[in-house]
Design a protein around this motif. Structure first.
Motif, PDB file in Angstrom:
ATOM      1  N   MET A   1       0.687  -1.223   0.030  1.00  0.00           N
ATOM      2  CA  MET A   1       0.051  -0.119   0.093  1.00  0.00           C
ATOM      3  C   MET A   1       0.821   1.276  -0.076  1.00  0.00           C
ATOM      4  SD  MET A   1      -3.254  -0.920  -0.081  1.00  0.00           S
ATOM      5  CE  MET A   1      -3.949   0.582   0.622  1.00  0.00           C
ATOM      6  N   PRO A   2       0.337   2.058  -0.886  1.00  0.00           N
ATOM      7  CA  PRO A   2       1.311   3.591  -0.789  1.00  0.00           C
ATOM      8  C   PRO A   2       1.125   4.391   0.446  1.00  0.00           C
ATOM      9  CG  PRO A   2      -0.883   3.800  -2.056  1.00  0.00           C
ATOM     10  CD  PRO A   2      -0.819   2.356  -1.670  1.00  0.00           C
ATOM     11  N   LYS A   3       2.049   5.291   0.803  1.00  0.00           N
ATOM     12  CA  LYS A   3       1.924   6.155   1.965  1.00  0.00           C
ATOM     13  C   LYS A   3       0.452   6.978   1.650  1.00  0.00           C
ATOM     14  CE  LYS A   3       5.036   8.765   2.626  1.00  0.00           C
ATOM     15  NZ  LYS A   3       6.467   9.687   2.744  1.00  0.00           N
ATOM     16  N   PRO A   4      -0.065   7.336   2.946  1.00  0.00           N
ATOM     17  CA  PRO A   4      -1.126   8.037   2.899  1.00  0.00           C
ATOM     18  C   PRO A   4      -0.833   9.380   2.275  1.00  0.00           C
ATOM     19  CG  PRO A   4      -1.136   6.970   4.972  1.00  0.00           C
ATOM     20  CD  PRO A   4       0.266   6.764   4.267  1.00  0.00           C
ATOM     21  N   LEU A   5      -1.803   9.852   1.541  1.00  0.00           N
ATOM     22  CA  LEU A   5      -1.692  11.352   0.806  1.00  0.00           C
ATOM     23  C   LEU A   5      -1.116  12.330   1.560  1.00  0.00           C
ATOM     24  CD1 LEU A   5      -4.801  11.331  -1.609  1.00  0.00           C
ATOM     25  CD2 LEU A   5      -2.543  11.119  -2.295  1.00  0.00           C
ATOM     26  N   LEU A   6      -1.809  12.352   2.832  1.00  0.00           N
ATOM     27  CA  LEU A   6      -1.056  13.517   3.759  1.00  0.00           C
ATOM     28  C   LEU A   6       0.445  13.460   4.337  1.00  0.00           C
ATOM     29  CD1 LEU A   6      -4.542  14.206   6.056  1.00  0.00           C
ATOM     30  CD2 LEU A   6      -3.871  15.151   3.829  1.00  0.00           C
ATOM     31  N   ASN A   7       0.945  12.205   4.074  1.00  0.00           N
ATOM     32  CA  ASN A   7       2.166  11.966   4.453  1.00  0.00           C
ATOM     33  C   ASN A   7       3.386  12.530   3.510  1.00  0.00           C
ATOM     34  OD1 ASN A   7       0.889  10.674   6.599  1.00  0.00           O
ATOM     35  ND2 ASN A   7       2.080   8.853   6.374  1.00  0.00           N
ATOM     36  N   PHE A   8       2.893  12.875   2.529  1.00  0.00           N
ATOM     37  CA  PHE A   8       3.944  13.581   1.417  1.00  0.00           C
ATOM     38  C   PHE A   8       4.089  15.164   1.820  1.00  0.00           C
ATOM     39  CE2 PHE A   8       1.929  10.059  -0.769  1.00  0.00           C
ATOM     40  CZ  PHE A   8       3.181   9.277  -1.135  1.00  0.00           C
ATOM     41  N   LYS A   9       5.304  15.623   1.595  1.00  0.00           N
ATOM     42  CA  LYS A   9       5.800  16.890   1.878  1.00  0.00           C
ATOM     43  C   LYS A   9       6.069  17.935   0.274  1.00  0.00           C
ATOM     44  CE  LYS A   9       8.558  15.993   5.858  1.00  0.00           C
ATOM     45  NZ  LYS A   9       9.889  15.990   6.481  1.00  0.00           N
ATOM     46  N   TYR A  10       6.104  16.804  -0.756  1.00  0.00           N
ATOM     47  CA  TYR A  10       6.277  17.665  -1.930  1.00  0.00           C
ATOM     48  C   TYR A  10       5.497  16.798  -2.927  1.00  0.00           C
ATOM     49  CZ  TYR A  10      10.596  19.282   0.152  1.00  0.00           C
ATOM     50  OH  TYR A  10      11.580  19.659   0.872  1.00  0.00           O
ATOM     51  N   LEU A  11       4.849  17.626  -3.944  1.00  0.00           N
ATOM     52  CA  LEU A  11       4.292  17.007  -4.864  1.00  0.00           C
ATOM     53  C   LEU A  11       5.054  17.654  -6.298  1.00  0.00           C
ATOM     54  CD1 LEU A  11       0.328  17.534  -4.446  1.00  0.00           C
ATOM     55  CD2 LEU A  11       1.743  15.640  -3.738  1.00  0.00           C
ATOM     56  N   THR A  12       5.397  16.569  -6.951  1.00  0.00           N
ATOM     57  CA  THR A  12       6.078  16.960  -8.559  1.00  0.00           C
ATOM     58  C   THR A  12       5.187  16.855  -9.525  1.00  0.00           C
ATOM     59  OG1 THR A  12       7.197  14.821  -8.438  1.00  0.00           O
ATOM     60  CG2 THR A  12       8.491  16.690  -7.593  1.00  0.00           C
ATOM     61  N   ARG A 103      -6.256  24.959 -12.136  1.00  0.00           N
ATOM     62  CA  ARG A 103      -5.959  26.277 -11.368  1.00  0.00           C
ATOM     63  C   ARG A 103      -6.323  26.151  -9.873  1.00  0.00           C
ATOM     64  NH1 ARG A 103      -4.358  31.905 -13.174  1.00  0.00           N
ATOM     65  NH2 ARG A 103      -4.637  33.119 -11.558  1.00  0.00           N
ATOM     66  N   ASP A 104      -7.660  25.676  -9.717  1.00  0.00           N
ATOM     67  CA  ASP A 104      -8.032  25.671  -8.465  1.00  0.00           C
ATOM     68  C   ASP A 104      -7.680  24.375  -7.714  1.00  0.00           C
ATOM     69  OD1 ASP A 104     -10.238  26.146  -6.491  1.00  0.00           O
ATOM     70  OD2 ASP A 104     -10.841  23.909  -6.918  1.00  0.00           O
ATOM     71  N   ALA A 105      -7.402  23.400  -8.287  1.00  0.00           N
ATOM     72  CA  ALA A 105      -6.925  22.188  -7.503  1.00  0.00           C
ATOM     73  C   ALA A 105      -5.485  22.479  -7.147  1.00  0.00           C
ATOM     74  CB  ALA A 105      -6.934  21.008  -8.718  1.00  0.00           C
ATOM     75  N   LEU A 228      -7.741  14.567  -7.516  1.00  0.00           N
ATOM     76  CA  LEU A 228      -6.760  14.487  -6.308  1.00  0.00           C
ATOM     77  C   LEU A 228      -7.129  15.276  -5.363  1.00  0.00           C
ATOM     78  CD1 LEU A 228      -3.969  13.537  -5.557  1.00  0.00           C
ATOM     79  CD2 LEU A 228      -2.918  15.285  -7.268  1.00  0.00           C
ATOM     80  N   ALA A 229      -7.316  16.680  -5.603  1.00  0.00           N
ATOM     81  CA  ALA A 229      -7.513  17.704  -4.658  1.00  0.00           C
ATOM     82  C   ALA A 229      -8.479  17.270  -3.701  1.00  0.00           C
ATOM     83  CB  ALA A 229      -7.665  18.993  -5.395  1.00  0.00           C
ATOM     84  N   ASP A 230      -9.712  16.631  -4.173  1.00  0.00           N
ATOM     85  CA  ASP A 230     -10.671  16.251  -3.239  1.00  0.00           C
ATOM     86  C   ASP A 230     -10.256  15.056  -2.460  1.00  0.00           C
ATOM     87  OD1 ASP A 230     -12.474  18.063  -4.363  1.00  0.00           O
ATOM     88  OD2 ASP A 230     -13.400  16.628  -6.033  1.00  0.00           O
ATOM     89  N   ALA A 231      -9.446  14.182  -3.023  1.00  0.00           N
ATOM     90  CA  ALA A 231      -9.046  13.194  -2.066  1.00  0.00           C
ATOM     91  C   ALA A 231      -8.190  13.729  -0.904  1.00  0.00           C
ATOM     92  CB  ALA A 231      -8.441  11.992  -2.954  1.00  0.00           C
ATOM     93  N   VAL A 232      -7.403  14.698  -1.258  1.00  0.00           N
ATOM     94  CA  VAL A 232      -6.471  15.184  -0.286  1.00  0.00           C
ATOM     95  C   VAL A 232      -7.468  16.005   0.647  1.00  0.00           C
ATOM     96  CG1 VAL A 232      -4.580  16.967   0.417  1.00  0.00           C
ATOM     97  CG2 VAL A 232      -4.290  15.354  -1.673  1.00  0.00           C
TER      98      VAL A 232
END
Length: 244
Positions: A1-12, A103-105, A228-232
Motif C-alpha cells: 500500500m502507498p503512503k497516505p496522501l497527507l504523508n508527503f511533503k512535496y508534489l512534483t 488552477r483551483d486544484a 486528487l485535490a478532493d481526495a487530499v
C-alpha cells in the motif's frame, strides 16, 4: 500500500498534458490555420501525426520544435506550407489554457504541499504555463534547465538533489502526471510513489503522448486534478475528525 496522501511533503508535476491542455492548444491552432486556408483538420489525426513527428530522431526542445513539426505534418493534413505557420504553432504555446480544474486544484494543493514543476517544455513556455495556473509552484525544472528530457532519470535526479538540499528526501515526494511514458513508468523504476492523472479517460489511445512499451499500474489513480485535490481534502477531514 502507498503512503497516505497527507504523508508527503512535496508534489512534483508533469505540466504539459497534466495541468496544461496542450492537445487542445495544438488542435485549436491547427484548426485556425486550416480555416484560413479554407479547409478542416481532424484533431485526433493531427495529434497522431504530431506524436510521430515529435518523437523523430532530429527533435529539438519543446515547444521551439513545433516549427519543425509543423513542416512535417502540414502536407499530410493539407495545410499551407511556410515557416510563419510553424512559428504560429510554436507561439501558440504562450496562450495554451490549463484544464478547467487545474488552477483551483493547484491552489488547494499548495496549502498542504510544496509543489514542484517538472516539464519537458522550455523555460519561456513554462513561464506562461505557470502564470496560467496561478503561479502555484515552489520550484520549477524545465528541459533547458536540466539539459535532458523525461523519461531520462537524470531529470528526476536533479529534482531529488534539490529536495535533499531543501531538507527532504525522495520518499517525501508524490509524482503526479498523465504520461505513462514520460513519468509514471520511470518514476516507478526510480522508487518514487506516483499518481496517474488519466486525462484521456474518455478517449481512446494516447493522443499526442507517446505510447509506453508497457503500462505501469500507479500508486494513485485519478481522472482529473480535481479528484486528487478532493481526495487530499477528504483525507484531511478524516484526520481532523479522528483527532477530535
Amino acid at each position: 500500500m502507498p503512503k497516505p496522501l497527507l504523508n508527503f511533503k512535496y508534489l512534483t508535476f508533469d505540466v504539459v498534458g497534466t495541468l496544461i491542455d496542450f492537445e487542445g492548444g495544438l488542435k485549436d491552432c491547427l484548426a485556425g490555420i486550416a480555416a484560413e486556408a479554407g479547409t478542416t483538420v481532424d484533431g485526433e489525426a493531427a495529434l497522431t501525426l504530431y506524436r510521430e513527428a515529435r518523437y523523430a530522431p532530429d527533435v529539438g526542445l519543446f515547444p521551439d520544435d513545433l516549427v519543425r513539426v509543423y513542416s512535417v505534418i502540414a502536407p499530410k493534413l493539407g495545410l499551407p506550407a511556410g515557416t510563419r505557420f510553424g512559428e504560429r504553432l510554436r507561439d501558440s504555446a504562450a496562450s495554451w489554457a490549463g484544464f478547467p480544474d487545474s488552477r483551483d486544484a493547484m491552489a488547494r494543493l499548495a496549502k498542504r504541499y510544496k509543489l514542484i514543476a517538472m516539464t519537458n517544455a522550455q523555460r519561456w513556455a513554462f513561464t506562461h504555463f505557470s502564470r496560467e495556473l496561478g503561479d502555484p509552484f515552489y520550484a520549477g525544472f524545465t528541459a533547458d534547465d536540466t539539459g535532458v528530457e523525461k523519461p531520462n532519470p537524470a531529470f528526476f535526479q536533479q529534482v531529488f538533489d534539490y529536495v535533499e538540499r531543501d531538507g527532504g528526501s525522495k520518499d517525501d515526494i508524490l509524482h503526479v502526471a498523465q504520461s505513462q511514458y514520460h513519468d509514471i513508468g520511470v518514476s516507478r523504476s526510480l522508487g518514487m510513489t506516483n499518481c496517474w492523472i488519466q486525462r484521456r479517460h474518455a478517449q481512446k489511445g494516447y493522443g499526442g503522448t507517446i505510447e509506453p512499451a508497457e503500462f505501469t499500474q500507479p500508486d494513485f489513480h485519478f481522472r482529473s486534478m480535481a479528484e486528487l485535490a478532493d481526495a487530499v481534502d477528504a483525507a484531511a477531514e478524516e484526520a481532523k475528525a479522528a483527532s477530535a
